[in-house]
Design a protein around this motif. Sequence first.
Motif, PDB file in Angstrom:
ATOM      1  N   ASN A 177      14.760  12.160   0.888  1.00  0.00           N
ATOM      2  CA  ASN A 177      14.883  11.025   1.798  1.00  0.00           C
ATOM      3  C   ASN A 177      15.371  11.531   3.157  1.00  0.00           C
ATOM      4  N   PRO A 178      14.746  11.096   4.265  1.00  0.00           N
ATOM      5  CA  PRO A 178      15.140  11.627   5.581  1.00  0.00           C
ATOM      6  C   PRO A 178      16.638  11.569   5.829  1.00  0.00           C
ATOM      7  N   LYS A 179      17.264  10.452   5.477  1.00  0.00           N
ATOM      8  CA  LYS A 179      18.704  10.313   5.744  1.00  0.00           C
ATOM      9  C   LYS A 179      19.507  11.332   4.946  1.00  0.00           C
ATOM     10  N   ASP A 180      19.129  11.532   3.686  1.00  0.00           N
ATOM     11  CA  ASP A 180      19.838  12.509   2.861  1.00  0.00           C
ATOM     12  C   ASP A 180      19.712  13.909   3.436  1.00  0.00           C
ATOM     13  N   LEU A 181      18.459  14.208   3.932  1.00  0.00           N
ATOM     14  CA  LEU A 181      18.224  15.554   4.475  1.00  0.00           C
ATOM     15  C   LEU A 181      19.096  15.794   5.689  1.00  0.00           C
ATOM     16  N   ILE A 182      19.155  14.775   6.564  1.00  0.00           N
ATOM     17  CA  ILE A 182      19.970  14.919   7.767  1.00  0.00           C
ATOM     18  C   ILE A 182      21.433  15.090   7.379  1.00  0.00           C
ATOM     19  N   MET A 216       0.831  -1.204   0.000  1.00  0.00           N
ATOM     20  CA  MET A 216       0.000   0.000   0.000  1.00  0.00           C
ATOM     21  C   MET A 216       0.860   1.246   0.000  1.00  0.00           C
ATOM     22  N   THR A 217       0.440   2.214  -0.818  1.00  0.00           N
ATOM     23  CA  THR A 217       1.099   3.513  -0.813  1.00  0.00           C
ATOM     24  C   THR A 217       0.458   4.352   0.281  1.00  0.00           C
ATOM     25  N   ILE A 218       1.283   5.033   1.061  1.00  0.00           N
ATOM     26  CA  ILE A 218       0.751   5.767   2.210  1.00  0.00           C
ATOM     27  C   ILE A 218       1.290   7.186   2.208  1.00  0.00           C
ATOM     28  N   ILE A 219       0.405   8.146   2.435  1.00  0.00           N
ATOM     29  CA  ILE A 219       0.842   9.525   2.609  1.00  0.00           C
ATOM     30  C   ILE A 219       0.343   9.986   3.970  1.00  0.00           C
ATOM     31  N   LEU A 220       1.251  10.534   4.769  1.00  0.00           N
ATOM     32  CA  LEU A 220       0.842  10.934   6.107  1.00  0.00           C
ATOM     33  C   LEU A 220       1.387  12.307   6.451  1.00  0.00           C
ATOM     34  N   THR A 221       0.702  12.981   7.368  1.00  0.00           N
ATOM     35  CA  THR A 221       1.217  14.242   7.886  1.00  0.00           C
ATOM     36  C   THR A 221       1.613  14.011   9.329  1.00  0.00           C
ATOM     37  N   THR A 222       2.586  14.787   9.787  1.00  0.00           N
ATOM     38  CA  THR A 222       3.024  14.627  11.163  1.00  0.00           C
ATOM     39  C   THR A 222       3.847  15.843  11.560  1.00  0.00           C
ATOM     40  N   HIS A 223       3.911  16.102  12.881  1.00  0.00           N
ATOM     41  CA  HIS A 223       4.988  16.990  13.303  1.00  0.00           C
ATOM     42  C   HIS A 223       5.944  16.237  14.225  1.00  0.00           C
ATOM     43  N   ASN A 224       5.897  14.944  14.113  1.00  0.00           N
ATOM     44  CA  ASN A 224       6.801  14.109  14.891  1.00  0.00           C
ATOM     45  C   ASN A 224       7.972  13.676  14.004  1.00  0.00           C
ATOM     46  N   MET A 225       9.159  14.206  14.326  1.00  0.00           N
ATOM     47  CA  MET A 225      10.337  13.947  13.483  1.00  0.00           C
ATOM     48  C   MET A 225      10.740  12.485  13.500  1.00  0.00           C
ATOM     49  N   GLU A 226      10.624  11.904  14.698  1.00  0.00           N
ATOM     50  CA  GLU A 226      11.018  10.509  14.867  1.00  0.00           C
ATOM     51  C   GLU A 226      10.179   9.631  13.939  1.00  0.00           C
ATOM     52  N   GLU A 265      25.967  17.704  12.252  1.00  0.00           N
ATOM     53  CA  GLU A 265      26.444  17.820  13.631  1.00  0.00           C
ATOM     54  C   GLU A 265      25.694  16.911  14.596  1.00  0.00           C
ATOM     55  N   HIS A 266      24.306  17.032  14.620  1.00  0.00           N
ATOM     56  CA  HIS A 266      23.522  16.217  15.558  1.00  0.00           C
ATOM     57  C   HIS A 266      22.944  14.963  14.911  1.00  0.00           C
ATOM     58  N   GLY A 267      22.757  15.045  13.661  1.00  0.00           N
ATOM     59  CA  GLY A 267      22.265  13.857  12.961  1.00  0.00           C
ATOM     60  C   GLY A 267      20.816  13.523  13.217  1.00  0.00           C
ATOM     61  N   ASN A 268      19.953  14.523  13.409  1.00  0.00           N
ATOM     62  CA  ASN A 268      18.530  14.172  13.457  1.00  0.00           C
ATOM     63  C   ASN A 268      17.665  15.153  12.675  1.00  0.00           C
ATOM     64  N   LEU A 269      16.494  14.675  12.332  1.00  0.00           N
ATOM     65  CA  LEU A 269      15.599  15.424  11.444  1.00  0.00           C
ATOM     66  C   LEU A 269      15.012  16.641  12.150  1.00  0.00           C
TER      67      LEU A 269
END
Lengths: 247, 362
Positions: A218-223, A186-196, A229-233
């Motif tokens: 891609n989250p990893k590319d963005l980080i 299934m393709t899924i699109i979601l909204t969130t303000h949770n970075m994790e 420095e901190h390595g999180n989104l």
Amino acid sequence: MNILEVRGLEKSYPDPESDKNLKAVDGISFILEEVQIYGILGPNGAGKTTTLEMIEGLTDIDKGYAAVNGINVADNPYAVKEIIGVQLQSNEYFDSLSLKELLVLFGKLYQNNVDPKDLLNKVDLLEKINSKPEELSGGQKQRFSIACALVNEPKVLFLDEPTTGLDPQAKHNLWELIKELNLSGMTIILTTHNMEEAENLCHKVAIMDKGRILIEGNPKDLIHKYDQEHGNLENVFLSLTGKELRD
Amino acid sequence: MISSLQLHLSKIFLKIFLRNRQAILFSLFFPLIFIGAFSFSGSEPQPFLIGVEDKSNSPFSSEFIENLEKEDLFTLINGDFENLKLSLEEGEIDGFIVIPENFEEIENLDALKFYVDASQARQASIIKQAIDRSLVSIERNIRNMSPLFSVELEDVKSRNQRYIDFLLPGLLAFMIMNLSIAGSGFNIVEYRRRGILKRLFVTPIKPRDFMIGIVLARMAIVLVQLSVVLSIALLLLDINIIGSYISFYCAVILGTLIFLCIGFALGSLAKTQEGIRPVVGLVTFPQVILSGVFFPISSMPELVQPIIYSLPLSSVVSSLREIANDGASLFSFSASTIGLVIWVMIAFFISIRFFVWKEVAR
């Protein structure tokens, strides 16, 4: 083929405080490949929900184009509704109906005769089949509303802030469910303000603020690109959207 | 035709209603209270209380009193002048008669005095007529005459029309209006507030299916509730429905349709639960007062009668009353039944106009 395509979406609302219109969504474009999980991240009021509602046909599109599986939403909203599953932020249901009765009802809306047991089993609520939604916990309610969104075996599943307000256990439990659904095709699109959540689930995220997409990838590319420095989104998000409070 | 989805939806709405015991009881509460009040008070007119002071104490005066007592109109009380005057002033009796001492002396008889409260002129004339009748018959006895003319009352409509017979169709129409507007209007507002309509909107359900589902369910609910109230009224109050029940129920169905449609329009106009109450009040309250629920429209100022007759509740009240009280058929196409059909069309049109799925669901 892209399962979802959005080009230059715009939506304005009249601003109650001034005569001018408020641009809730200001020229958004993105595409979604099949069997991806796509996350729209953003602070409150960024325009995430409005964007989803335009694609779902719930809100008129002022300008731009949205298509699901090649079907133009503005031209043929009913054909789009047939192939999407939607979980809204508010998830209340008719009074005094059991989960079973509600699922059968939702199935009928798609001319489907669903098997409530099978659906509830998928979201791990089989033992609650005769309960009422108001008797469920927060996490169970969210899982039930996903079950309701699955009655038509949708090609694309829309989840609007699915984990907001859930405790950590319920949150992780829901993430597992979303991953399972994705693995089943299934393709899924979601909204969130949770970075994790975005880091954990999404193949691709768009960070949105004030009606626009600031960055996508891609989250990893963005980080890697914005926060070595901190390595999180979260830091990527804050550096892009600023630290002042949002309402 | 009705699709299986529409049937399924109406079954769901019925289920929701039937599981809400409180709402069921509450919706029957008001009309039953009304009927209860009538069945206990008895709707027959009370006889007049008339005092008598017999100063003559003669065979003539006792015959006169006996004659008066035969009248259903009166209940007689004996007393002396002072006491009776006091009772009349306090409104305990409707009038009193003083029979003069020389009642026997036909030759120079004083006038019989009848004391009344002048503000009760209507009663006074009725009572006076009865007294006259009684005196005439005594006179005939004395003179050994038999009456030259006699009158026998024959009711042309050959049935008793009591106020409750008049009131019941009005009450039922009132009940139809309230139940229907609440059934569509209040429910829509509630479903919207809780985001249920929005959730339905993202499925391929058509607004038509949703509306028909509600209409079917509510129609069944209104028919059952109305039948309960009607049968209790028939049993307890000995009501007569002169016309056919088919006509009666057809009028009920049309009336329910009118107010369900108006409810859809009102529910779409009012955005909040706080908002719909005044809007519904604005529509229903003047109609309850004006539309002849409690008293006939013909008692209203002539100038406004045409306006009142064209109100939707008026058309329902008048149609039901014509069928129940006058034995009319719905299919005789009187002014009120034509009004009923026109209102169904108007209400249908405004509900379609205002119940825009996208607007209502948001």
